[in-house]
Design an enzyme around this catalytic site. Structure first.
Site, PDB file in Angstrom:
ATOM      1  N   CYS A 392       0.838  -1.236   0.087  1.00  0.00           N
ATOM      2  CA  CYS A 392       0.016  -0.056   0.138  1.00  0.00           C
ATOM      3  C   CYS A 392       0.989   1.174   0.063  1.00  0.00           C
ATOM      4  O   CYS A 392       0.514   2.278  -0.587  1.00  0.00           O
ATOM      5  CB  CYS A 392      -0.758   0.141   1.172  1.00  0.00           C
TER       6      CYS A 392
HETATM    7  N1  LIG Z   1      -3.934  -0.565  -0.898  1.00  0.00           N
HETATM    8  C1  LIG Z   1      -4.453  -0.343   0.498  1.00  0.00           C
HETATM    9  O1  LIG Z   1      -4.812  -1.420   0.752  1.00  0.00           O
HETATM   10  N2  LIG Z   1      -4.064   0.763   0.891  1.00  0.00           N
HETATM   11  C2  LIG Z   1      -4.308   1.194   2.221  1.00  0.00           C
HETATM   12  C3  LIG Z   1      -5.140   2.410   2.472  1.00  0.00           C
HETATM   13  C4  LIG Z   1      -5.644   2.751   3.760  1.00  0.00           C
HETATM   14  C5  LIG Z   1      -6.291   3.893   3.986  1.00  0.00           C
HETATM   15  N3  LIG Z   1      -6.156   4.524   5.477  1.00  0.00           N
HETATM   16  C6  LIG Z   1      -7.593   3.949   3.632  1.00  0.00           C
HETATM   17  O2  LIG Z   1      -8.486   3.449   4.273  1.00  0.00           O
HETATM   18  O3  LIG Z   1      -7.925   4.345   2.330  1.00  0.00           O
END
Ligand SMILES: NC(=O)NCCC[C@H](N)C(=O)O
Length: 404
Positions: A392
């Site tokens: 991520c």
């Molecule tokens: N690719 C992913 O799973 N990204 C994580 C994103 C975390 C962020 N706090 C969200 O909720 O969008």
């Protein structure tokens, strides 16, 4: 030094595991200092991170990548450099102030105030936002808003560069984020890819005003084959639009649409499934058996949608290989659930059979090693409070092709 491929381009990604050459990260900064117990849910964080420690953890992540000859680009630096261009500044300032909550007086004030900032200050403000009590705007709207209300919201999830853009071969998809707290992030990636000299003339295959598609849902299983999760973030219409766009540019021959549970724990496909070798995936065991995929192809005119099949079967077929190995972590359901929540399934491959993972997902990492995968461990006690792991937190810009 930037490595350029034989065709002279310094960007392009056609797999999840090809040796990683260039990656875009975002070093967490003042935007994280905006998180409070009152706004962290809305801003999609599960807690209030200790920012200094999060930066140390992130620096160690970047160093682990550099130690493996990966060039690390920082989103904040690219944005600052892009904002040297007056057209970039105008676009960024307009985007950040178009919110209807502002009204005309405050909008005009903010536009003028932002216009006075140098590129570094402007980039910082676009990322960290502006609180009502930080400006002396005057007027009715300012007077009625609370001191702590944001006039421009902070973007703490910039940390997760995976989601706000994704490279598909030599084209970049500026994505369309679904959650209100994240939508403005892609205004910034749009500015970077449009105005930064490094990306001059790059082809854009998607843009932030189209149907929702988030980068964490897009996996390049191998050349010409994308898997796209459809759930809390990427919508059915989003995957349809992405398929149309990549087929039109001949960037893929198959898009696998993969329904995933619409809940926070499985917000993106990469929270349950990441590739660790050209023919091996790490999958969340509690979901692995149920995962299905609908193979989408085209005859050059219309989309063809196949009947749902088990994900690994559909993926192997699309890749033209006998089987796609599932690394079976063999974990009991409770341990598996805990480690999936802590991003154990969200590994970042830096090369075939070498991945970066959080150290805290002890059992998953041990099983990966037993299966012949080298695991580079990083700490993420603070970084993890935003619910995202190494994949991520990274947007691969250039990967070398995998050996065929
Ligand atoms: N690719 C992913 O799973 N990204 C994580 C994103 C975390 C962020 N706090 C969200 O909720 O969008």
């Amino acid at each position: 030094m930037t490595e350029t491929r034989q065709d002279g381009r310094a960007y392009g990604v056609d797999s999840e595991v090809g040796p990683l050459r260039t990656v875009m990260l975002h070093r967490p900064g003042n935007e994280l200092r905006r998180l409070t117990p009152r706004n962290n849910d809305k801003l999609l964080f599960d807690g209030i991170p200790w920012v200094g420690r999060a930066q140390d953890e992130h620096d160690a992540f970047a160093q682990a990548l550099r130690d493996r000859d990966v060039e690390v680009l920082y989103l904040g630096e690219l944005l600052t450099e892009a904002l040297d261009d007056p057209a970039a500044r105008a676009q960024a300032i307009t985007g950040a102030t178009e919110d209807l909550r502002l009204g005309d007086t405050l909008r005009d004030y903010l536009r003028a105030a932002l216009g006075e900032l140098d590129p570094a200050q402007l980039a910082e403000t676009l990322m960290a936002g502006i609180r009502n009590d930080e400006v002396r705007a005057g007027g009715l709207v300012t007077s009625l808003l609370a001191h702590e209300d944001f006039l421009i919201d902070p973007l703490p999830n910039l940390l997760f560069t995976r989601d706000s853009s994704v490279w598909i071969r030599d084209s970049v998809a500026v994505t369309s984020l679904a959650m209100p707290a994240r939508m403005r992030e892609t205004q910034l990636t749009e500015v970077i890819y449009t105005y930064h000299p490094r990306f001059a003339g790059v082809d854009k295959v998607y843009d932030h005003q189209l149907e929702h598609v988030e980068g964490g849902d897009v996996l390049a299983l191998g050349p010409g084959v994308l898997a796209v999760g459809v759930g809390e973030r990427t919508t059915p219409a989003g995957v349809e639009r992405l398929a149309q766009r990549v087929f039109a540019k001949d960037l893929a021959h198959t898009v696998l649409a993969v329904p995933i549970a619409q809940q926070r724990a499985t917000m993106h496909l990469d929270t349950v499934c990441t590739m660790v070798d050209t023919d091996a995936v790490l999958m969340y065991p509690n979901m692995a058996e149920q995962m299905r995929a609908l193979a989408v192809t085209t005859d050059g005119d219309q989309l063809h949608v196949a009947e749902p099949e088990p994900f690994l079967v559909a993926a192997a077929k699309a890749l033209g290989i006998d089987t796609l190995r599932r690394i079976d972590t063999g974990l009991d359901p409770v341990t598996a659930e805990r480690e999936q929540w802590d991003d154990g399934n969200n590994t970042l491959a830096v090369a075939p059979r070498v991945c970066i993972a959080y150290e805290r997902t002890v059992e998953t990492n041990a099983r990966l090693e037993e299966s012949g995968i080298e695991v580079v461990r990083i700490s993420g006690s603070e970084l993890g409070s935003g619910r995202g792991g190494p994949r991520c937190m990274s947007c691969p810009v250039l990967r070398a092709p995998t050996a065929t």
